[in-house]
Every structure is written in structure tokens, then in C-alpha cells.
Design an enzyme around this catalytic site. Structure first.
Site, mmCIF file in Angstrom:
data_model
loop_
_atom_site.group_PDB
_atom_site.id
_atom_site.type_symbol
_atom_site.label_atom_id
_atom_site.label_comp_id
_atom_site.label_asym_id
_atom_site.label_seq_id
_atom_site.Cartn_x
_atom_site.Cartn_y
_atom_site.Cartn_z
ATOM 1 N N ASP A 105 0.868 -1.177 0.000
ATOM 2 C CA ASP A 105 0.000 0.000 0.000
ATOM 3 C C ASP A 105 0.904 1.226 0.000
ATOM 4 O OD1 ASP A 105 -1.667 2.132 0.528
ATOM 5 O OD2 ASP A 105 -2.674 1.203 2.232
ATOM 6 N N ASN B 71 1.260 4.597 -10.599
ATOM 7 C CA ASN B 71 -0.113 4.690 -11.073
ATOM 8 C C ASN B 71 -1.151 4.662 -9.959
ATOM 9 O OD1 ASN B 71 -2.361 4.328 -13.165
ATOM 10 N ND2 ASN B 71 -2.561 2.479 -11.916
ATOM 11 N N THR C 90 -12.465 2.503 -18.044
ATOM 12 C CA THR C 90 -11.924 1.345 -17.340
ATOM 13 C C THR C 90 -13.089 0.536 -16.768
ATOM 14 O OG1 THR C 90 -11.788 2.421 -15.178
ATOM 15 C CG2 THR C 90 -9.922 2.738 -16.678
ATOM 16 N N TYR D 147 -9.180 15.931 -5.459
ATOM 17 C CA TYR D 147 -8.506 15.091 -6.449
ATOM 18 C C TYR D 147 -7.641 15.939 -7.379
ATOM 19 C CZ TYR D 147 -7.833 11.876 -10.350
ATOM 20 O OH TYR D 147 -7.276 11.100 -11.334
ATOM 21 N N SER E 180 -0.568 12.076 -13.344
ATOM 22 C CA SER E 180 -1.295 13.314 -13.085
ATOM 23 C C SER E 180 -2.714 13.152 -13.638
ATOM 24 C CB SER E 180 -0.562 14.498 -13.719
ATOM 25 O OG SER E 180 -1.227 15.711 -13.426
ATOM 26 N N SER E 181 -3.336 14.238 -14.035
ATOM 27 C CA SER E 181 -4.689 14.211 -14.587
ATOM 28 C C SER E 181 -4.923 15.507 -15.341
ATOM 29 C CB SER E 181 -5.718 14.082 -13.461
ATOM 30 O OG SER E 181 -7.030 14.337 -13.934
ATOM 31 N N LYS F 142 -3.427 15.940 -7.739
ATOM 32 C CA LYS F 142 -2.718 15.667 -8.985
ATOM 33 C C LYS F 142 -1.925 16.885 -9.457
ATOM 34 C CE LYS F 142 -4.184 11.432 -9.725
ATOM 35 N NZ LYS F 142 -3.278 10.278 -9.883
#
Length: 268
Positions: free
Chosen positions: A74, A101, A200, A165, A150-151, A169
Site C-alpha cells: 500500500d 499509477n 476502465t 482530487y 497526473s490528470s 494531482k
């Protein structure tokens, strides 16, 4: 004078390399692990909880003729991250590529966010990635590759109730620029990919948070809305991100360093 035949150069090959992918049991992480193996790398498949998913990824990699093992850790717990790397370098004799990831999603209006939720998100998405990068620096062969996650919401694509969130990121974008300087002495490049909405196995579970009234829509309607966000009018899939990761992991990316590559089909 006779000519000496030389084999053609095959780009993006990773033969002889060893990659570690965190959060590789499913989704984007699993696609990364499999695609890195398809390019020739041996892969350490990290997972936090579900060994069955991770073992399925290992089996798929082995079916491609490469090799892989699954290691539980973890990454929100630094001690477990340290152990992960100590075990990983023993498996195949070293590490050349580290892909961070593992991450968690969070939605909540400013007025509703708790301290516990703040800590949960940042402990994995930000703190976790930082210490994965630290251990990567300590253990990677030279030259090496660190690829963070990242995002597109970290920069120009904003979503309501997504501040935790997005900010978690956004810190990754700063890490990438700064860590590229720190890692230069070992010829390790540091980059990140910034996906947009990606289909996904968990996509439809989270769609209700991204799209108003998604709970009243069919899967086909949701997919069409997401596809229309991109000027290419299609959805993104894990393989789209995995292919870019393989480029960043390869020798062809040597002069790409300290960069965040958007992988969202032009949505942002």
C-alpha cells in the site's frame, strides 16, 4: 568491399529492462504493465488489496513471453513502499523503469470535505507518489525512468466538487518539474502522463460524479457524452495511456524530461 548487415532499429523496445508499476492490478495500471511487457520488459505488478486481479495481469504478461511477479504494498504507507522496492530489486536483479499509477478518486463540495477525506486522497495521490519517486531514485539503474500519474483536471479541465482530487494531482505536475532536476545526476528522467476520462472497469461507477443525471443514463449514452468531449469524438481507453508510458519508458524519450504529457484526446 562487402557490407556489414545491421539489424533495423526497433523503436520503443524495452528488452532487458525491468519495470515496476504501482496500482497495476486493473485499469490503466494493468494496461501499462501489459504493454511494457509487450515491448520486452519484465514487470513487477504492484497491488494494494486484490491479489486475484494482479495475478491475472502476471498471467497475461507471461502469456506474451515476458516475465512478471506480483508484490503487495500500500503506497500510502511509506514503510510499505520502502519494502516494495527492496523486494522488487531482488526479483529480476534491478529496476530500470518505475511507473507510479496507484491513486484514489474523490468527489465532494468544499462544504462537505472532511479532514479524513483530505488525508485519504493526498496520502495516496500526492504523498504516495512522492515517496515512490524517492525510492525509485534510490534503486533505479542509470539511466532510468520515473513516470508519475497526473490528470487533465490538475490543470485546465475543471470539474465541480473535484477540488481534492485535482489539487492532489496538481502537486504531481510540480513534483515532475523539480524532481527532474534532482534525478539528473543519475541520468534518470522524470515525467508524468495526465489522462482525461478513461473507460476502465470502474468508469461507469464514477460517471455519476462527473456527469449530471448520469444515474438515469444508459452506458451507451454516457459513452457518447464522454466521446464528444474530445474533438476526435471517441473515448479514451487504458491502452491509449499505456502506449505513451511505453514511449516515456524507452530510449526514444531520453530528451523528454520534467514534462507532463496530456493524454486526453484534446479534451482539455
Amino acid at each position: 568491399m562487402g557490407s556489414i548487415d545491421t539489424p533495423p532499429h526497433l523503436p520503443y523496445r524495452l528488452d532487458g529492462k525491468v519495470a515496476l508499476v504501482t496500482g497495476a492490478g486493473r485499469g490503466i495500471g494493468a494496461a501499462m504493465a501489459v504493454e511494457l511487457a509487450r515491448c520486452g520488459a519484465k514487470v513487477i505488478v504492484n497491488y494494494a488489496r486484490s491479489s486475484s486481479f494482479a495475478n491475472a495481469v502476471v498471467d497475461e504478461i507471461k502469456s506474451l513471453g515476458s516475465d512478471a511477479v506480483a508484490i503487495q504494498a500500500d503506497v500510502s504507507q511509506v514503510s510499505q513502499t520502502v519494502r516494495l522496492f527492496e523486494e522488487a530489486v531482488q526479483v529480476f536483479g534491478g529496476l530500470d523503469i518505475v511507473c507510479s499509477n496507484a491513486g484514489v478518486v474523490s468527489f465532494g463540495h468544499l462544504s462537505e470535505v472532511t479532514e479524513e477525506e483530505f488525508d485519504r486522497v493526498f496520502s495516496v495521490n500526492t504523498r504516495g507518489q512522492f515517496f515512490v519517486a524517492r525510492e525509485a531514485y534510490r534503486h533505479l539503474n542509470s539511466p532510468g525512468r520515473i513516470i508519475l500519474m497526473s490528470s487533465n483536471t490538475a490543470d485546465s479541465f475543471t470539474v465541480p466538487k473535484h477540488s481534492l482530487y485535482s489539487a492532489s494531482k496538481g502537486a504531481i505536475n510540480t513534483f515532475v518539474r523539480c524532481l527532474a532536476k534532482d534525478c539528473g545526476d543519475k541520468k534518470i528522467t522524470v515525467n508524468a502522463v495526465a489522462p482525461g476520462g478513461t473507460v476502465t472497469d470502474m468508469f461507469h461507477e464514477t460517471a455519476k460524479d462527473y456527469l449530471p443525471n448520469a444515474d438515469k443514463m444508459s452506458k451507451e449514452q454516457i459513452l457518447q457524452i464522454v466521446a464528444n468531449v474530445s474533438p476526435l469524438t471517441r473515448c479514451g481507453y487504458p491502452i491509449d495511456i499505456a502506449k505513451v508510458v511505453c514511449f516515456l519508458a524507452s530510449s526514444e524519450s531520453e530528451w523528454v524530461n520534467g514534462k507532463v504529457l496530456g493524454v486526453d484526446g484534446g479534451a482539455a
